[in-house]
Design a protein around this motif. Structure first.
Motif, PDB file in Angstrom:
ATOM      1  N   SER A  57       0.827  -1.204   0.000  1.00 45.27           N
ATOM      2  CA  SER A  57       0.000   0.000   0.000  1.00 45.27           C
ATOM      3  C   SER A  57       0.864   1.258   0.000  1.00 45.27           C
ATOM      4  CB  SER A  57      -0.928   0.000   1.221  1.00 45.27           C
ATOM      5  OG  SER A  57      -1.858  -1.059   1.157  1.00 45.27           O
ATOM      6  N   ASN A  61       0.385   4.150  -2.758  1.00 45.72           N
ATOM      7  CA  ASN A  61       0.079   5.499  -2.298  1.00 45.72           C
ATOM      8  C   ASN A  61       1.210   6.490  -2.591  1.00 45.72           C
ATOM      9  OD1 ASN A  61      -2.409   4.659  -1.293  1.00 45.72           O
ATOM     10  ND2 ASN A  61      -1.591   4.215   0.747  1.00 45.72           N
ATOM     11  N   TYR A 293      -8.089   4.208   9.646  1.00 44.69           N
ATOM     12  CA  TYR A 293      -9.239   4.920   9.086  1.00 44.69           C
ATOM     13  C   TYR A 293      -8.816   6.159   8.287  1.00 44.69           C
ATOM     14  CZ  TYR A 293     -11.578   1.887  12.426  1.00 44.69           C
ATOM     15  OH  TYR A 293     -12.012   0.780  13.117  1.00 44.69           O
ATOM     16  N   ASP A 294      -7.546   6.239   7.939  1.00 42.22           N
ATOM     17  CA  ASP A 294      -6.985   7.368   7.218  1.00 42.22           C
ATOM     18  C   ASP A 294      -7.350   7.283   5.738  1.00 42.22           C
ATOM     19  OD1 ASP A 294      -5.487   9.374   6.110  1.00 42.22           O
ATOM     20  OD2 ASP A 294      -3.552   8.662   6.852  1.00 42.22           O
ATOM     21  N   LYS A 295      -8.247   8.139   5.281  1.00 42.54           N
ATOM     22  CA  LYS A 295      -8.693   8.114   3.888  1.00 42.54           C
ATOM     23  C   LYS A 295      -7.622   8.639   2.930  1.00 42.54           C
ATOM     24  CE  LYS A 295     -13.601   8.573   5.022  1.00 42.54           C
ATOM     25  NZ  LYS A 295     -14.843   9.389   4.846  1.00 42.54           N
ATOM     26  N   ASP A 296      -6.671   9.406   3.455  1.00 43.53           N
ATOM     27  CA  ASP A 296      -5.615   9.947   2.610  1.00 43.53           C
ATOM     28  C   ASP A 296      -4.499   8.935   2.353  1.00 43.53           C
ATOM     29  OD1 ASP A 296      -6.868  12.430   2.404  1.00 43.53           O
ATOM     30  OD2 ASP A 296      -5.948  13.132   4.280  1.00 43.53           O
ATOM     31  N   TRP A 297      -4.423   7.912   3.184  1.00 36.74           N
ATOM     32  CA  TRP A 297      -3.368   6.894   3.023  1.00 36.74           C
ATOM     33  C   TRP A 297      -3.981   5.520   3.339  1.00 36.74           C
ATOM     34  CZ3 TRP A 297       1.231   8.462   1.029  1.00 36.74           C
ATOM     35  CH2 TRP A 297       2.242   7.494   0.910  1.00 36.74           C
ATOM     36  N   PRO A 298      -4.861   5.053   2.471  1.00 35.84           N
ATOM     37  CA  PRO A 298      -5.557   3.786   2.765  1.00 35.84           C
ATOM     38  C   PRO A 298      -4.626   2.585   2.664  1.00 35.84           C
ATOM     39  CG  PRO A 298      -6.074   4.532   0.548  1.00 35.84           C
ATOM     40  CD  PRO A 298      -5.276   5.639   1.186  1.00 35.84           C
ATOM     41  N   TRP A 300      -4.602  -1.042   1.383  1.00 40.92           N
ATOM     42  CA  TRP A 300      -5.355  -1.883   0.463  1.00 40.92           C
ATOM     43  C   TRP A 300      -5.149  -3.351   0.809  1.00 40.92           C
ATOM     44  CZ3 TRP A 300      -8.234   1.130  -2.743  1.00 40.92           C
ATOM     45  CH2 TRP A 300      -7.815   2.439  -2.937  1.00 40.92           C
TER      46      TRP A 300
END
Length: 423
Positions: A57, A61, A293-298, A300
């Motif tokens: 990930s 990212n 829960y960080d949407k900027d650094w998901p 996967w």
């Protein structure tokens, strides 16, 4: 052009010309039976992920979309996970996550060390023709923008850059330890020393390698070929390659720090049962260092489609409930009590049972009237009714492995439930 936009495009160009290689062939013997039938990077972590998902990930990212995963030890579940969860990249755009098993391409041996694993695939990497090669360990949990490290590498005009962090001196013998000058150039490096040298300004800490390396490609190939021809070499980056180049070439340390706060960023080596249990337990906290829960650094991953978690029965002595816990899809808490625990997918906890301070891997069934405390329950275990785990260390040791920190590891084999057969 705004400076931030220029910097972003500069990093984007670097990452676009970078090949990441994730070393994922390790046995992970310190995790004991948890890695008896799987490689350490394939070990489940965090409720729905596997350890390998974190460096993968980070690559995606960071804008690095050419990735090779080098496998060796019991890689079946790891390979299937990568095939199922990481096949979304577009080959026609030059994107890939390739699996590179030990296949004796250059010599009639398996991978002899971390450097040898890369050396044996040189013909493949030459075809990819990257400008930089990023070497990563496949068995650490962290979030990191590799693009910033790439930019630092170029800015320092380095031949090799090593990601590093400060660790307590008592833990440093498990790492490569380095000394740097005021300009962060490395002038001394020793791999896993029995008596780690402390940092000059922090005598109770050492500066440790994270196992993250950025190489100029031509420089890396040159050093790998030289090392392959060196008699007596163990063909390892930490033991052989790095000590051989620091005196002659430009080798720099890259401190791993949070971009906003400047403090040392989250990074965990979950190589022991105690650290694995503790790292999972940290995620349950109100504000954990590792934010899943960080949407900027998901992060996967691949996960099978499962129904929502379900909690059933509401009698005084038979209430399906979970408190201060993480519960994944497919779980059924049927008249049982779960506290401060992490449950992976498809776990069933049956009536009158109590689970506390536990990490329960997928597809586990806990029978009625059980008590499970401070334990790691491996995938597929069926805990018989009335079983008590984690309350009497002496009794637990008769059946299971108990860590120095008192964590009980329960596996199907220890329960007499054979999921794997030698023949």
């Amino acid at each position: 052009m705004p400076e931030s936009m220029h910097a972003s495009r500069f990093v984007s160009r670097l990452t676009r010309h970078t090949l990441a290689l994730i070393l994922a062939g390790g046995r992970g013997t310190r995790l004991h039976k948890l890695t008896e039938w799987r490689a350490k990077p394939a070990v489940p972590f965090g409720g729905k992920f596997r350890i390998i998902d974190f460096p993968l990930s980070n690559c995606i990212n960071s804008g690095i979309r050419q990735v090779g995963v080098l496998t060796q030890y019991k890689a079946d579940s790891l390979i299937r996970h990568i095939q199922q969860g990481w096949g979304f990249l577009r080959a026609e755009l030059g994107e890939f996550v390739d699996i590179l098993p030990a296949q004796q391409r250059l010599q009639e041996t398996w991978y002899a060390g971390t450097a040898d694993a890369v050396y044996q695939n040189l013909d493949i990497f030459r075809q990819r023709d990257p400008e930089y090669i990023l070497i990563l360990a496949g068995d650490h949990v962290y979030k990191m923008d590799y693009g910033l490290m790439m930019a630092y590498h170029v800015e320092m005009q380095a031949d090799l850059t090593i990601g590093c962090m400060e660790v307590p001196l008592s833990e440093a013998k498990a790492f490569g330890v380095m000394h740097i000058d005021e300009g962060k150039r490395i002038y001394d490096f020793v791999e896993k020393p029995e008596s780690p040298p402390p940092m000059p300004n922090r005598p109770d800490h050492a500066l440790a390698s994270m196992g993250i390396y950025v190489f100029n490609t031509s420089f890396l190939f040159e050093q790998l070929i030289k090392d392959a021809d060196t008699p007596g070499s163990s063909h390892d980056f930490g033991k052989d390659i790095i000590p051989a180049v620091i005196k002659k070439y430009r080798v720099f340390a890259y401190p791993f720090r949070d971009v906003q706060s400047g403090v040392q960023a989250y990074w965990r080596d979950v190589g022991t049962l105690d650290s694995y249990w503790a790292s999972n337990m940290e995620l349950i906290g109100i504000d954990p260092e590792l934010n899943l829960y960080d949407k900027d650094w998901p992060i996967w991953t691949y996960q099978a489609q499962t129904p929502p978690a379900k909690f059933v029965f509401d009698d005084d002595d038979r209430r399906g409930m979970a408190v201060d816990s993480m519960v994944s899809g497919g779980c059924v808490i049927s008249g049982a009590e779960v506290r401060h625990s992490l449950l992976f997918s498809n776990v069933r906890v049956n009536s009158y049972s109590k689970v506390r301070d536990a990490v329960i891997l997928p597809d586990v069934n806990i029978g009625r009237h059980c008590r499970v405390t401070k334990a790691v329950i491996d995938k597929g275990c069926h805990i018989p009714p009335n079983t008590v785990i984690g309350e009497n260390p002496e009794e637990d040791r008769k059946r299971f492995y108990v860590s120095p920190g008192g964590v009980v590891l329960v596996t199907p084999d220890a329960l007499g439930q054979r999921l794997h057969f030698a023949r």
